[in-house]
Design a protein around this motif. Structure first.
Motif, PDB file in Angstrom:
ATOM      1  N   VAL A 146       7.565  -1.604 -25.242  1.00 25.38           N
ATOM      2  CA  VAL A 146       7.480  -2.719 -24.302  1.00 25.38           C
ATOM      3  C   VAL A 146       6.257  -2.554 -23.415  1.00 25.38           C
ATOM      4  CG1 VAL A 146       8.621  -3.947 -22.420  1.00 25.38           C
ATOM      5  CG2 VAL A 146       9.977  -3.030 -24.312  1.00 25.38           C
ATOM      6  N   GLU A 147       5.477  -3.613 -23.324  1.00 26.64           N
ATOM      7  CA  GLU A 147       4.279  -3.626 -22.486  1.00 26.64           C
ATOM      8  C   GLU A 147       4.488  -4.683 -21.403  1.00 26.64           C
ATOM      9  OE1 GLU A 147       0.317  -2.651 -24.493  1.00 26.64           O
ATOM     10  OE2 GLU A 147       0.137  -4.785 -24.001  1.00 26.64           O
ATOM     11  N   PHE A 195      -6.971 -10.968 -19.241  1.00 26.57           N
ATOM     12  CA  PHE A 195      -6.922 -11.398 -20.645  1.00 26.57           C
ATOM     13  C   PHE A 195      -7.702 -10.453 -21.557  1.00 26.57           C
ATOM     14  CE2 PHE A 195      -6.030 -15.364 -18.349  1.00 26.57           C
ATOM     15  CZ  PHE A 195      -4.902 -15.796 -19.017  1.00 26.57           C
ATOM     16  N   GLU A 196      -8.815  -9.902 -21.060  1.00 25.20           N
ATOM     17  CA  GLU A 196      -9.599  -8.993 -21.882  1.00 25.20           C
ATOM     18  C   GLU A 196      -8.778  -7.754 -22.249  1.00 25.20           C
ATOM     19  OE1 GLU A 196     -10.443 -10.163 -18.993  1.00 25.20           O
ATOM     20  OE2 GLU A 196     -12.230 -11.413 -19.279  1.00 25.20           O
ATOM     21  N   ARG A 197      -8.041  -7.224 -21.246  1.00 23.78           N
ATOM     22  CA  ARG A 197      -7.228  -6.043 -21.524  1.00 23.78           C
ATOM     23  C   ARG A 197      -6.056  -6.392 -22.446  1.00 23.78           C
ATOM     24  NH1 ARG A 197      -7.100  -1.010 -19.284  1.00 23.78           N
ATOM     25  NH2 ARG A 197      -9.319  -1.468 -19.003  1.00 23.78           N
ATOM     26  N   LEU A 198      -5.493  -7.582 -22.283  1.00 21.43           N
ATOM     27  CA  LEU A 198      -4.424  -8.028 -23.169  1.00 21.43           C
ATOM     28  C   LEU A 198      -4.907  -8.056 -24.617  1.00 21.43           C
ATOM     29  CD1 LEU A 198      -1.615  -9.325 -23.702  1.00 21.43           C
ATOM     30  CD2 LEU A 198      -2.689 -11.548 -23.231  1.00 21.43           C
ATOM     31  N   THR A 199      -6.105  -8.598 -24.831  1.00 19.92           N
ATOM     32  CA  THR A 199      -6.665  -8.648 -26.185  1.00 19.92           C
ATOM     33  C   THR A 199      -6.864  -7.249 -26.741  1.00 19.92           C
ATOM     34  OG1 THR A 199      -7.806 -10.714 -25.650  1.00 19.92           O
ATOM     35  CG2 THR A 199      -8.608  -9.467 -27.550  1.00 19.92           C
ATOM     36  N   GLU A 200      -7.408  -6.376 -25.930  1.00 18.69           N
ATOM     37  CA  GLU A 200      -7.684  -5.002 -26.359  1.00 18.69           C
ATOM     38  C   GLU A 200      -6.400  -4.260 -26.719  1.00 18.69           C
ATOM     39  OE1 GLU A 200      -8.929  -0.915 -24.057  1.00 18.69           O
ATOM     40  OE2 GLU A 200      -9.851  -2.795 -23.396  1.00 18.69           O
ATOM     41  N   LEU A 201      -5.392  -4.367 -25.857  1.00 19.73           N
ATOM     42  CA  LEU A 201      -4.152  -3.636 -26.092  1.00 19.73           C
ATOM     43  C   LEU A 201      -3.349  -4.224 -27.249  1.00 19.73           C
ATOM     44  CD1 LEU A 201      -3.001  -2.942 -22.413  1.00 19.73           C
ATOM     45  CD2 LEU A 201      -4.264  -1.451 -23.970  1.00 19.73           C
ATOM     46  N   SER A 202      -3.430  -5.525 -27.458  1.00 21.48           N
ATOM     47  CA  SER A 202      -2.715  -6.127 -28.592  1.00 21.48           C
ATOM     48  C   SER A 202      -3.302  -5.666 -29.912  1.00 21.48           C
ATOM     49  CB  SER A 202      -2.750  -7.653 -28.472  1.00 21.48           C
ATOM     50  OG  SER A 202      -4.083  -8.144 -28.600  1.00 21.48           O
ATOM     51  N   ARG A 203      -4.610  -5.405 -29.948  1.00 16.62           N
ATOM     52  CA  ARG A 203      -5.223  -4.868 -31.159  1.00 16.62           C
ATOM     53  C   ARG A 203      -4.826  -3.417 -31.375  1.00 16.62           C
ATOM     54  NH1 ARG A 203     -11.290  -7.359 -30.066  1.00 16.62           N
ATOM     55  NH2 ARG A 203     -10.816  -9.512 -30.731  1.00 16.62           N
ATOM     56  N   GLU A 204      -4.694  -2.685 -30.277  1.00 16.78           N
ATOM     57  CA  GLU A 204      -4.348  -1.268 -30.359  1.00 16.78           C
ATOM     58  C   GLU A 204      -2.901  -1.061 -30.804  1.00 16.78           C
ATOM     59  OE1 GLU A 204      -3.065   1.825 -26.992  1.00 16.78           O
ATOM     60  OE2 GLU A 204      -5.141   1.156 -26.774  1.00 16.78           O
ATOM     61  N   ARG A 205      -2.006  -1.914 -30.309  1.00 17.39           N
ATOM     62  CA  ARG A 205      -0.574  -1.730 -30.592  1.00 17.39           C
ATOM     63  C   ARG A 205       0.076  -3.076 -30.924  1.00 17.39           C
ATOM     64  NH1 ARG A 205       3.122   2.388 -29.031  1.00 17.39           N
ATOM     65  NH2 ARG A 205       4.787   2.188 -30.557  1.00 17.39           N
ATOM     66  N   PRO A 206      -0.098  -3.573 -32.168  1.00 17.14           N
ATOM     67  CA  PRO A 206       0.409  -4.903 -32.518  1.00 17.14           C
ATOM     68  C   PRO A 206       1.926  -4.989 -32.609  1.00 17.14           C
ATOM     69  CG  PRO A 206      -0.556  -3.842 -34.426  1.00 17.14           C
ATOM     70  CD  PRO A 206      -0.874  -2.966 -33.266  1.00 17.14           C
ATOM     71  N   ASP A 207       2.618  -3.848 -32.677  1.00 13.04           N
ATOM     72  CA  ASP A 207       4.073  -3.889 -32.821  1.00 13.04           C
ATOM     73  C   ASP A 207       4.798  -3.992 -31.487  1.00 13.04           C
ATOM     74  OD1 ASP A 207       3.155  -1.275 -32.185  1.00 13.04           O
ATOM     75  OD2 ASP A 207       5.122  -0.488 -32.734  1.00 13.04           O
ATOM     76  N   ALA A 208       4.063  -4.049 -30.352  1.00 12.02           N
ATOM     77  CA  ALA A 208       4.688  -4.020 -29.035  1.00 12.02           C
ATOM     78  C   ALA A 208       5.194  -5.398 -28.610  1.00 12.02           C
ATOM     79  CB  ALA A 208       3.714  -3.482 -27.997  1.00 12.02           C
ATOM     80  N   LEU A 209       6.244  -5.370 -27.792  1.00  8.95           N
ATOM     81  CA  LEU A 209       6.751  -6.563 -27.138  1.00  8.95           C
ATOM     82  C   LEU A 209       6.087  -6.643 -25.763  1.00  8.95           C
ATOM     83  CD1 LEU A 209       8.768  -8.901 -26.554  1.00  8.95           C
ATOM     84  CD2 LEU A 209      10.420  -7.139 -25.860  1.00  8.95           C
ATOM     85  N   ARG A 231      -1.037 -11.318 -32.464  1.00  9.82           N
ATOM     86  CA  ARG A 231      -1.159  -9.899 -32.796  1.00  9.82           C
ATOM     87  C   ARG A 231       0.018  -9.081 -32.266  1.00  9.82           C
ATOM     88  NH1 ARG A 231      -6.916 -10.259 -31.528  1.00  9.82           N
ATOM     89  NH2 ARG A 231      -8.122 -10.142 -33.450  1.00  9.82           N
ATOM     90  N   SER A 232       0.980  -9.702 -31.615  1.00  3.06           N
ATOM     91  CA  SER A 232       2.087  -8.974 -30.995  1.00  3.06           C
ATOM     92  C   SER A 232       3.400  -9.257 -31.694  1.00  3.06           C
ATOM     93  CB  SER A 232       2.210  -9.368 -29.513  1.00  3.06           C
ATOM     94  OG  SER A 232       1.007  -9.147 -28.815  1.00  3.06           O
ATOM     95  N   ARG A 233       4.313  -8.369 -31.495  1.00  2.00           N
ATOM     96  CA  ARG A 233       5.671  -8.616 -31.996  1.00  2.00           C
ATOM     97  C   ARG A 233       6.228  -9.867 -31.320  1.00  2.00           C
ATOM     98  NH1 ARG A 233      10.286  -4.257 -33.226  1.00  2.00           N
ATOM     99  NH2 ARG A 233      12.110  -5.613 -33.246  1.00  2.00           N
TER     100      ARG A 233
END
Length: 553
Positions: free
Chosen positions: A381-382, A457-471, A499-501
């Motif tokens: 969970v993010e 939004f920039e960090r959201l994009t970055e983290l969604s690429r890093e961990r696509p399975d996160a909620l 890119r996210s769960r």
């Protein structure tokens, strides 16, 4: 001065007599000499004696006692310290409770009066047989401080002992200050006599403390600037985190005593006797802690308060050992002067550098180990928490959005999931590592930035690429709609959704229809969900319902 004036035989005899005075069996270690720290404060300001109630150890400043000319008072001093252990206060929880109350009666009080209160109780018992020995301590204290004026509070305090032990005015208080004190505080001597006749006759210690505070308030000019140095008045240690936590949530125990105090005329209507919000109480009792300890302690107490609120919404699981945060060591590098010494890996240094280990140490940083998905199927969970100026600092006032974030993080962690938090407002957001421990997550979510709202939004994009399975859960209010009004930002949100769960916008907004219209493009993807509340007070229950829906096994 040499400590030879106090032989081991003399100290042992006085210690046994002091224990016998209280006629109780106690587990205390025989007294040890105080370690002087004259470099930090004047020698006369050093403590004369004090007790560590945790270690059950009494310390005595034998050197200061000699300079005061009160060597014969050693037994009375030891009996005074034992009295703090066996009866007044006996536990630091009681001291913490009194500290919380005095901040309600005397807001902003810089130095607590509770030690003076306990000393009046202890000295009454010890003074029944050793009044003159205690008097010699106070006389000696004034002798070693001839150039330091006696404050009105100290003057009145000494007057109480003159009345209690039937001493003439001027026996303890400076004779030259009697006239000026009567001019500045008319009737103060009569008030001291009345205090002694009333204080010790009161049957309940809560009544005693309220009467004590109501009387001493008169002799405190500026509570936030109050600083006093009185012998034996700083010998009780400060309450710890557990003690203050219990005191901050137990104000209702004083309701009857406060009502009685007003009826007796001790407290005026202007006195603030209403039960404070726990966060306000925490702020007051930690405000004047020495050094930086107050800030650390305050944050810990605030964290405990939020944990209580979270537990109202989240099912408690059977207690289990806290899982440590997993970290990996990075590649070793040469440690250089100025680097953090704690980063040195001495085991690796000795094995690889041999005789040069001391002059050429190696350092290795720690970095978070990216965790795998939960073995129970609960997603990582993010949480994106808005901490703009539209919401209060959670350490000063209850922040409903912070509470919602903690409810969600606690639910995930109690289901053995991992949590990452992004605390944002205007400027660079604060991003946590993946957290496995509920207390760690709760502490991080107490961060506050303030100012305007700018979703990262920039960090959201970055983290969604890093961990696509996160909620991913976004907690905000109507300010979030202003952020997504920017078309490029909205497109970045949509990209992160893909890119996210799943991505959930958990918002406090007055008009859900307007919100759905603004987020229409994101809502077209089934992985994006919108949850709204109209009132901030609904955030806690809604967060509990949302966490159950999203994280149910």
């Amino acid at each position: 001065m040499s400590l030879a004036r106090f032989t081991p035989e003399q100290v042992d005899r006085c210690w046994k007599e002091a224990l016998a005075l209280w006629d109780v069996r106690v587990q205390l270690t025989p007294p040890e000499p105080h370690a002087a720290s004259f470099g930090k404060e004047a020698p006369e300001n050093e403590p004369l004696a004090y007790i560590d109630l945790v270690k059950r150890q009494v310390f005595v400043n034998f050197e200061l006692l000699s300079r005061m000319g009160a060597e014969e008072s050693l037994m009375a001093v030891l009996a005074h310290e034992i009295g703090h252990h066996v009866r007044f206060p006996h536990t630091l929880g009681w001291d913490a409770e009194l500290r919380a109350l005095e901040q309600r009666l005397i807001p902003g009080l810089k130095q607590s009066l509770t030690n003076l209160f306990f000393d009046l109780q202890v000295n009454e018992v010890v003074g029944r047989t050793h009044a003159e020995a205690l008097c010699e301590v106070y006389r000696g204290f004034l002798r070693v401080r001839p150039d330091v004026p006696v404050s009105p509070l100290f003057f009145f305090y000494l007057s109480l002992y003159e009345e209690l032990w039937i001493r003439p005015p001027g026996d303890l208080v400076p004779s030259g200050q009697i006239g000026p004190m009567e001019e500045a505080f008319p009737g103060c001597r009569a008030e001291a006599r009345m205090f002694v006749q009333t204080f010790y006759a009161l049957p309940d210690m809560r009544q005693q403390f309220l009467y004590f505070c109501a009387t001493f308030i008169r002799f405190i000019d500026q509570p936030d600037g109050l600083e006093f140095c009185i012998p034996l008045a700083g010998d009780v240690p400060l309450p710890d985190e557990d003690d203050l936590d219990a005191a901050a949530h137990g104000g209702d125990r004083w309701d009857d005593a406060l009502k009685d105090a007003k009826e007796r005329g001790w407290l005026a209507e202007s006195h603030d006797t209403k039960d404070l919000d726990p966060l306000a109480t925490i702020a007051r009792v930690t405000e004047h802690r020495p050094g930086k300890g107050g800030g650390v302690l305050r944050r810990a107490l605030v964290s405990r308060h939020y944990r209580r609120l979270v537990d109202q919404y989240v099912l408690k699981l059977p207690s289990a050992p806290s899982r440590p945060e997993p970290y990996l060591r990075t590649t070793p590098e040469a440690w250089e002067y100025g680097d953090d010494p704690s980063t040195i890996d001495w085991t690796l240094t000795v094995l690889s550098q041999g005789p040069l280990a001391a002059v050429a140490p190696l350092r290795r940083e720690l970095e978070a180990d990216v965790p795998p998905p939960s073995e129970l199927g609960v997603p990582a969970v993010e949480i994106y928490l808005d901490t703009s100026g539209s919401m209060p600092n959670p350490q000063n006032q209850l922040n409903a959005m912070t509470l919602a974030a903690q409810v969600l993080s606690a639910t995930a962690i109690r289901k053995r999931a991992t949590v990452r938090a992004i605390v944002y407002s205007d400027g660079a957001p604060l991003v946590s590592p993946w957290m496995y421990d509920e207390e760690t997550a709760r502490d991080f979510l107490l961060h506050y930035i303030g100012g305007g709202t700018m979703f990262p939004f920039e960090r959201l994009t970055e983290l969604s690429r890093e961990r696509p399975d996160a909620l991913r859960i976004i907690i905000s209010d109507s300010d979030f709609l202003s952020n997504v009004a920017d078309v490029p930002s909205l497109h970045r949100l949509v990209e992160a959704v893909r890119r996210s769960r799943a991505v959930v916008a958990f918002l406090a907004v007055p008009d859900e229809q307007r919100t759905r219209k603004a987020l229409k493009l994101a809502l077209a993807d089934r992985r994006f969900r919108l949850v709204t509340v109209q009132w901030m007070s609904e955030f806690g229950p809604a967060a509990a319902a949302l966490s159950q829906a999203l994280l149910e096994d």
